[in-house]
Design an enzyme around this catalytic site. Structure first.
Site, PDB file in Angstrom:
ATOM      1  N   GLY A 150       0.110   4.633  -1.003  1.00  0.00           N
ATOM      2  CA  GLY A 150      -0.627   5.855  -1.325  1.00  0.00           C
ATOM      3  C   GLY A 150      -0.272   7.051  -0.481  1.00  0.00           C
ATOM      4  O   GLY A 150      -0.730   8.164  -0.735  1.00  0.00           O
ATOM      5  N   GLY A 151       0.574   6.849   0.567  1.00  0.00           N
ATOM      6  CA  GLY A 151       0.816   7.910   1.535  1.00  0.00           C
ATOM      7  C   GLY A 151       2.014   8.780   1.212  1.00  0.00           C
ATOM      8  O   GLY A 151       2.993   8.345   0.611  1.00  0.00           O
ATOM      9  N   ASN A 204       1.466  -2.561   4.530  1.00  0.00           N
ATOM     10  CA  ASN A 204       1.864  -1.165   4.374  1.00  0.00           C
ATOM     11  C   ASN A 204       3.323  -1.085   3.950  1.00  0.00           C
ATOM     12  O   ASN A 204       4.165  -1.815   4.479  1.00  0.00           O
ATOM     13  CB  ASN A 204       1.693  -0.407   5.695  1.00  0.00           C
ATOM     14  CG  ASN A 204       0.240  -0.322   6.134  1.00  0.00           C
ATOM     15  OD1 ASN A 204      -0.666  -0.344   5.305  1.00  0.00           O
ATOM     16  ND2 ASN A 204       0.018  -0.217   7.429  1.00  0.00           N
ATOM     17  N   ILE A 205       3.636  -0.177   3.035  1.00  0.00           N
ATOM     18  CA  ILE A 205       5.013  -0.035   2.553  1.00  0.00           C
ATOM     19  C   ILE A 205       5.960   0.378   3.674  1.00  0.00           C
ATOM     20  O   ILE A 205       7.159   0.094   3.626  1.00  0.00           O
ATOM     21  CB  ILE A 205       5.077   0.990   1.387  1.00  0.00           C
ATOM     22  CG1 ILE A 205       6.432   0.967   0.676  1.00  0.00           C
ATOM     23  CG2 ILE A 205       4.763   2.400   1.851  1.00  0.00           C
ATOM     24  CD1 ILE A 205       6.612  -0.123  -0.319  1.00  0.00           C
ATOM     25  N   LYS A 224       5.969   8.539   0.797  1.00  0.00           N
ATOM     26  CA  LYS A 224       6.686   8.112   1.996  1.00  0.00           C
ATOM     27  C   LYS A 224       7.667   6.987   1.672  1.00  0.00           C
ATOM     28  O   LYS A 224       8.711   6.850   2.314  1.00  0.00           O
ATOM     29  CB  LYS A 224       5.679   7.641   3.050  1.00  0.00           C
ATOM     30  CG  LYS A 224       6.320   7.338   4.396  1.00  0.00           C
ATOM     31  CD  LYS A 224       5.289   7.004   5.444  1.00  0.00           C
ATOM     32  CE  LYS A 224       5.964   6.776   6.790  1.00  0.00           C
ATOM     33  NZ  LYS A 224       4.990   6.418   7.837  1.00  0.00           N
ATOM     34  N   LEU A 258       0.864  -1.179   0.000  1.00  0.00           N
ATOM     35  CA  LEU A 258       0.000   0.000   0.000  1.00  0.00           C
ATOM     36  C   LEU A 258       0.902   1.232   0.000  1.00  0.00           C
ATOM     37  O   LEU A 258       1.593   1.509   0.975  1.00  0.00           O
ATOM     38  CB  LEU A 258      -0.911  -0.034   1.223  1.00  0.00           C
ATOM     39  CG  LEU A 258      -1.752  -1.331   1.355  1.00  0.00           C
ATOM     40  CD1 LEU A 258      -2.508  -1.358   2.665  1.00  0.00           C
ATOM     41  CD2 LEU A 258      -2.692  -1.490   0.165  1.00  0.00           C
ATOM     42  N   LYS A 309       6.354   5.252  11.493  1.00  0.00           N
ATOM     43  CA  LYS A 309       5.363   6.323  11.395  1.00  0.00           C
ATOM     44  C   LYS A 309       5.934   7.670  11.824  1.00  0.00           C
ATOM     45  O   LYS A 309       5.471   8.711  11.384  1.00  0.00           O
ATOM     46  CB  LYS A 309       4.148   6.004  12.281  1.00  0.00           C
ATOM     47  CG  LYS A 309       3.468   4.674  11.971  1.00  0.00           C
ATOM     48  CD  LYS A 309       2.820   4.676  10.610  1.00  0.00           C
ATOM     49  CE  LYS A 309       2.061   3.380  10.343  1.00  0.00           C
ATOM     50  NZ  LYS A 309       1.557   3.303   8.958  1.00  0.00           N
ATOM     51  N   GLY A 319      -8.519   5.920   1.607  1.00  0.00           N
ATOM     52  CA  GLY A 319      -8.117   4.877   2.546  1.00  0.00           C
ATOM     53  C   GLY A 319      -7.812   3.577   1.828  1.00  0.00           C
ATOM     54  O   GLY A 319      -8.229   3.348   0.696  1.00  0.00           O
ATOM     55  N   HIS A 320      -7.078   2.677   2.513  1.00  0.00           N
ATOM     56  CA  HIS A 320      -6.640   1.453   1.818  1.00  0.00           C
ATOM     57  C   HIS A 320      -7.735   0.397   1.677  1.00  0.00           C
ATOM     58  O   HIS A 320      -7.540  -0.614   1.017  1.00  0.00           O
ATOM     59  CB  HIS A 320      -5.387   0.857   2.456  1.00  0.00           C
ATOM     60  CG  HIS A 320      -5.355   0.903   3.951  1.00  0.00           C
ATOM     61  ND1 HIS A 320      -6.339   0.379   4.753  1.00  0.00           N
ATOM     62  CD2 HIS A 320      -4.418   1.421   4.799  1.00  0.00           C
ATOM     63  CE1 HIS A 320      -6.013   0.556   6.021  1.00  0.00           C
ATOM     64  NE2 HIS A 320      -4.864   1.194   6.088  1.00  0.00           N
TER      65      HIS A 320
END
Length: 509
Positions: free
Chosen positions: A118-119, A253-254, A130, A116, A396, A224-225
């Site tokens: 997309g962030g 998540n990547i 990211k 994922l 994060k 959202g994922h």
């Protein structure tokens, strides 16, 4: 755009209301949906046919999401209906069998790895995706992921593809970056998650003035994922992988550096008689994880419970480590055939997350989102696997970055491996002050070299603090520079169970 103007959905009620009141609510909901459809048609109007199709498809999905948002009343979970997890709902990772080497090649050729992506890195003060933040030895999240999968393909002579779910925020930059991997033994595919319009909180109408997303970027958002399933299906990649004989995907998540392909879980998926269609990796909850989503049995189905769904008077129960022992790592395994079924049947019914935002011009907006793990209840034979903590290593904040850059880990083929010198498998709890450490660039300036953390249990740093070369931190270390003060930890210092206060005194803790 015929699908957007379909008959209105049946509104689901949770409580009795007088018929007049109910009729009023139904009418206002119908009016809100009609106005939204009309506004979306206006946005699509000036687009040429070539560009219209993609946004029309996104709007079709948004209309479904908005209809469900209007229909939902009351909490999505009634606390007294939560059931005890049945035996076998969560299996322990240690009970899984390791496949024999001769079968690994065969199993891996059934697999697709999805990250994922997309962030953006804005929360850490970085521009762009990211996934291109450098996290270890000048390597980015994406570099490490590519190294991991290329190593798998070389070691087992297989062809596991990497799929990146981008967003309109990350796609262009990601496409430029992945060109450098062309010479590797790895197929990389990308697709974009949907583009949805932000809604004015009062009017529930899109704030967008134009369908040109880049020209009015604040007015749009990736939803959202949880959008993965439909976006993956719409991309055509799902059908392509099924045609190739692939059967399962591993989604993560990547930025979770612990989310590597696990052969024992894959073996379980491919050899168990009643194979689960959906597997959620969970791990033991600690005090640092009390807000993380957990697994519950509800209406005889295993499902994800997020803190946002919990009634206010039960939040303390939700946070209880004894009552809810596990939390969701967002490492998920799913049957590709089952994903196709639930999308084509329209049976995906994930809880809607209402995300409140304020735009630069002060307008209050909402985003309607869904979480990828919330789809668990829509699949058959879902299970949880209680995995070691090492499979949950998200970055994060810069406090996480400090850990993964330190001597707690070594790097092997893109995977981080905990140092055998660390006496406990758990990582230290690190809290770095937002004012001086939140942004990556500022964070890096404050460390001449990353300290030795092998024996660290807890670190709190607040205020204007810098670290010299070769600093060692052990046990519990608290360093607080008061406003206007500065603390420079000298090179070679060893702080063990110490408090360093604003007046530079070093005290026993």
């Amino acid at each position: 755009m015929a699908d957007i103007t379909q008959a209105q959905p049946k509104i689901r009620g949770h409580q009795r209301t007088p018929s007049g009141s109910r009729d009023f609510k139904e009418a206002t909901k119908r009016d809100a949906l009609d106005r939204l459809v009309s506004e979306m048609e206006r946005l699509l109007g000036p687009l040429p046919e070539t560009k219209r199709a993609a946004l029309e498809n996104d709007f079709r999905g948004f209309r479904k999401l908005f209809s469900r948002f209007l229909a939902e009343e009351g909490p999505s979970v009634q606390w007294d209906k939560i059931q005890k997890l049945p035996e076998g709902a969560v299996i322990d990772y240690s009970t899984l069998e390791t496949p024999t080497t001769d079968r690994v090649h065969q199993f891996l050729d059934k697999l697709v790895v999805v990250k994922l992506n997309g962030g953006l890195g804005t929360s850490m003060g970085c521009k762009g995706p990211k996934s291109v933040i450098q996290v270890r030895n000048d390597l980015t999240f994406l570099d490490l992921t590519v190294q991991q999968i290329e190593h798998l393909n070389k070691t087992y002579k297989c062809s596991v593809p990497l799929v990146l779910m981008n967003s309109f925020n990350t796609d262009e930059d990601t496409q430029k970056v992945i060109r450098k991997y062309k010479g590797l033994e790895l197929q990389i595919h990308t697709f974009n998650q949907s583009t949805h319009p932000r809604l004015n909180r009062e009017s529930l109408l899109p704030v967008a003035r134009t369908p040109d997303v880049q020209a009015d970027i604040e007015a749009w958002y990736p939803p959202g994922h949880g959008d993965f399933y439909e976006a993956f299906h719409n991309s055509g990649l799902l059908q392509r992988f099924l045609a190739e004989g692939r059967t399962h995907c591993f989604i993560s998540n990547i930025d979770n550096l612990g989310a590597t392909v696990d052969l024992n879980i894959l073996n379980h998926l491919l050899t168990t008689a009643a194979a689960p269609e959906f597997v959620m990796e969970v791990t033991d909850k600690t005090r640092a994880d009390v807000k993380g989503g957990t697994l519950i049995q509800y209406e005889d189905k295993l499902r994800l419970l997020e803190i946002a769904q919990v009634p206010a008077d039960h939040v303390d129960d939700f946070k209880s480590v004894s009552q809810f022992k596990f939390f969701n790592t967002n490492n998920l395994w799913a049957s590709l055939g089952a994903i196709r079924r639930v999308v084509e049947q329209g049976s995906l019914n994930m809880e809607i997350i209402v995300n409140n935002k304020s735009l630069a011009d002060g307008v209050n907006v909402i985003q309607l989102e869904t979480a990828v793990g919330a789809a668990m209840k829509c699949f058959e034979h879902g299970i949880g696997v209680n995995v070691p903590r090492s499979r949950f290593l998200p970055v994060k904040k810069t406090s996480d970055l400090l850990l993964v850059m330190s001597n707690l880990y070594s790097l092997a083929h893109g995977s981080l491996v905990m140092s055998p010198q660390r006496m406990f498998p758990s990582t230290p709890l690190v809290k770095l002050g937002d004012n001086h450490f939140a942004k990556v660039k500022e964070f890096l300036k404050r460390f001449a070299t990353i300290p030795d953390l092998i024996e660290l249990d807890h670190l709190t740093v607040s205020g204007d603090v810098t670290f010299g070369r070769g600093v060692s931190l052990k046990g519990t270390v608290i360093i607080i520079a008061n406003h206007g003060d500065r603390i420079d930890i000298p090179s070679g210092a060893c702080l063990e169970n110490k408090i360093v206060s604003g007046n530079l005194r070093i005290l026993d803790h």
